[in-house]
Design a protein around this motif. Sequence first.
Motif, PDB file in Angstrom:
ATOM      1  N   VAL A 136      -8.787 -19.654  -4.757  1.00  0.00           N
ATOM      2  CA  VAL A 136      -8.247 -19.002  -5.946  1.00  0.00           C
ATOM      3  C   VAL A 136      -9.364 -18.729  -6.961  1.00  0.00           C
ATOM      4  CG1 VAL A 136      -6.003 -20.119  -5.628  1.00  0.00           C
ATOM      5  CG2 VAL A 136      -7.664 -21.154  -7.178  1.00  0.00           C
ATOM      6  N   SER A 137      -9.087 -17.847  -7.930  1.00  0.00           N
ATOM      7  CA  SER A 137     -10.033 -17.582  -9.008  1.00  0.00           C
ATOM      8  C   SER A 137      -9.638 -18.410 -10.232  1.00  0.00           C
ATOM      9  CB  SER A 137     -10.021 -16.103  -9.385  1.00  0.00           C
ATOM     10  OG  SER A 137     -10.391 -15.313  -8.293  1.00  0.00           O
ATOM     11  N   LEU A 138     -10.630 -18.714 -11.046  1.00  0.00           N
ATOM     12  CA  LEU A 138     -10.376 -19.525 -12.237  1.00  0.00           C
ATOM     13  C   LEU A 138     -10.823 -18.787 -13.488  1.00  0.00           C
ATOM     14  CD1 LEU A 138     -11.618 -22.985 -10.864  1.00  0.00           C
ATOM     15  CD2 LEU A 138      -9.261 -22.141 -10.973  1.00  0.00           C
ATOM     16  N   GLU A 140      -3.520  -4.844  -3.650  1.00  0.00           N
ATOM     17  CA  GLU A 140      -4.790  -5.340  -4.194  1.00  0.00           C
ATOM     18  C   GLU A 140      -4.615  -6.023  -5.541  1.00  0.00           C
ATOM     19  OE1 GLU A 140      -8.252  -3.162  -2.854  1.00  0.00           O
ATOM     20  OE2 GLU A 140      -7.044  -4.228  -1.363  1.00  0.00           O
ATOM     21  N   LEU A 141      -3.401  -5.983  -6.055  1.00  0.00           N
ATOM     22  CA  LEU A 141      -3.158  -6.529  -7.392  1.00  0.00           C
ATOM     23  C   LEU A 141      -3.341  -8.038  -7.421  1.00  0.00           C
ATOM     24  CD1 LEU A 141       0.072  -4.689  -8.595  1.00  0.00           C
ATOM     25  CD2 LEU A 141      -2.296  -4.258  -9.304  1.00  0.00           C
ATOM     26  N   ASN A 146      -2.505 -14.186  -0.015  1.00  0.00           N
ATOM     27  CA  ASN A 146      -3.964 -14.265  -0.020  1.00  0.00           C
ATOM     28  C   ASN A 146      -4.415 -14.997  -1.291  1.00  0.00           C
ATOM     29  OD1 ASN A 146      -6.694 -13.854  -0.077  1.00  0.00           O
ATOM     30  ND2 ASN A 146      -6.606 -11.619   0.118  1.00  0.00           N
ATOM     31  N   PRO A 147      -5.019 -16.172  -1.144  1.00  0.00           N
ATOM     32  CA  PRO A 147      -5.402 -16.961  -2.331  1.00  0.00           C
ATOM     33  C   PRO A 147      -6.376 -16.227  -3.256  1.00  0.00           C
ATOM     34  CG  PRO A 147      -6.323 -17.915  -0.316  1.00  0.00           C
ATOM     35  CD  PRO A 147      -5.359 -16.857   0.109  1.00  0.00           C
ATOM     36  N   LYS A 148      -7.121 -15.262  -2.707  1.00  0.00           N
ATOM     37  CA  LYS A 148      -8.083 -14.515  -3.521  1.00  0.00           C
ATOM     38  C   LYS A 148      -7.403 -13.721  -4.638  1.00  0.00           C
ATOM     39  CE  LYS A 148     -12.150 -13.946  -0.731  1.00  0.00           C
ATOM     40  NZ  LYS A 148     -11.814 -14.771   0.460  1.00  0.00           N
ATOM     41  N   LEU A 149      -6.104 -13.452  -4.458  1.00  0.00           N
ATOM     42  CA  LEU A 149      -5.396 -12.649  -5.450  1.00  0.00           C
ATOM     43  C   LEU A 149      -4.744 -13.499  -6.540  1.00  0.00           C
ATOM     44  CD1 LEU A 149      -3.767 -10.071  -2.994  1.00  0.00           C
ATOM     45  CD2 LEU A 149      -5.866  -9.820  -4.339  1.00  0.00           C
ATOM     46  N   LEU A 150      -4.862 -14.800  -6.411  1.00  0.00           N
ATOM     47  CA  LEU A 150      -4.262 -15.695  -7.399  1.00  0.00           C
ATOM     48  C   LEU A 150      -5.330 -16.171  -8.389  1.00  0.00           C
ATOM     49  CD1 LEU A 150      -1.613 -17.243  -8.210  1.00  0.00           C
ATOM     50  CD2 LEU A 150      -2.472 -19.141  -6.819  1.00  0.00           C
ATOM     51  N   VAL A 151      -5.026 -16.001  -9.673  1.00  0.00           N
ATOM     52  CA  VAL A 151      -5.941 -16.431 -10.735  1.00  0.00           C
ATOM     53  C   VAL A 151      -5.247 -17.513 -11.555  1.00  0.00           C
ATOM     54  CG1 VAL A 151      -7.308 -15.681 -12.725  1.00  0.00           C
ATOM     55  CG2 VAL A 151      -6.830 -14.054 -10.876  1.00  0.00           C
ATOM     56  N   LEU A 152      -5.919 -18.615 -11.733  1.00  0.00           N
ATOM     57  CA  LEU A 152      -5.356 -19.673 -12.576  1.00  0.00           C
ATOM     58  C   LEU A 152      -6.019 -19.615 -13.947  1.00  0.00           C
ATOM     59  CD1 LEU A 152      -5.283 -22.666 -10.036  1.00  0.00           C
ATOM     60  CD2 LEU A 152      -3.486 -20.974 -10.522  1.00  0.00           C
TER      61      LEU A 152
END
Length: 290
Positions: A175-177, A112-113, A143-149
């Motif tokens: 992704v998250s921003l 989940e990280l 999973n793109p949801k776990l990537l934060v830019l």
Amino acid sequence: EAKKAGRNNFKFFNTSIKPELDLRASLKNDLFVALEKNQLMLFFQAQVNHNYQIKGAEILLRWQHPEHGMVSPAEFIPIAESSGLIIQIGNWVLRQACQQLKEWEQFPIQSELKLSVNVSALQFSEPGFTKQVETAIKESGCNPKLLVLELTESLVLQNIDDIVSKMQRLKQIGVSLSLDDFGVGYSSLSVLKRLPLDELKIDRSFVLDALERHDNAVIVETIIAMGKSLELEVIAEGVETIEQLRFLQQIGCRAYQGYMFCKPMDIATFENKLSDHSIADWLMQETSLG
Ligand code: C2E
Ligand code: MG
Ligand code: MG
Ligand code: MG
């Protein structure tokens, strides 16, 4: 002050008689080979939630230079930007982050990280940037949801319509921003309102002396209020003391990053930290009493 601290970590400055300009030029050349020779390393710094559980990490680059030792990103990122090499370096970090997320998928504690990656304004404004993000995600299968830019406010100085549409495309990828170092730039509330952001990161300079300087305390409170009204997550960076943590809690900040929880560390050390709940347990006790 921050610059000074950075310098002290940078061994070369303490021993060299060479002027700084020569050093910058030589680092610029070295940086070209650093990528191929695997001298760039990813460090991970935990980000914790209101229960002090690790919810993710920020990836911070380190350069293990063969002669100069550890070179701080504060030193070499500007060099990478001025030489254009930041595009390749940034892309490499992105791909590494996605591969790491994919690897963690199979483990219950890690799956989940989230991972946050710093994106230079120059890298973001490259026409191929969204494609790079898409490719890194597709190739890794993460999973793109776990990537934060993590983007910076300096970005906002460019054409706002272009920025917004690029950010929207990234959101479509999933992704998250996050807006990094928030508060040091000049973005107005009206600009901020238009950006499809998920998170604001309060710059560490405000957290550092919020308890001594009323003006900085007010800035921190204002950022948290802005985050609330725009329905954004707000995370404070540079949390070093329990007093700072208590202050942040009092004004409603519920996510933290800083030395008091975790310093940036290599992947093996970070993974060990995930199963160590001693700091979280201790803090739960401390902050519920206080
Ligand atoms: P940043 O993105 O704002 O990262 C936070 C910086 O604050 C990191 O410095 C981190 O080590 C430091 N920090 C975190 N908690 C504390 C604390 O409690 N006390 C103190 N004194 N410092 C704390 P670092 O690792 O030296 O990185 C500096 C900057 O270099 C980053 O600032 C980021 O702008 C840039 N950077 C690092 N990695 C990358 C990368 O992969 N790409 C790009 N474009 N920039 C990067
Ligand atoms: Mg950052
Ligand atoms: Mg930051
Ligand atoms: Mg900062």
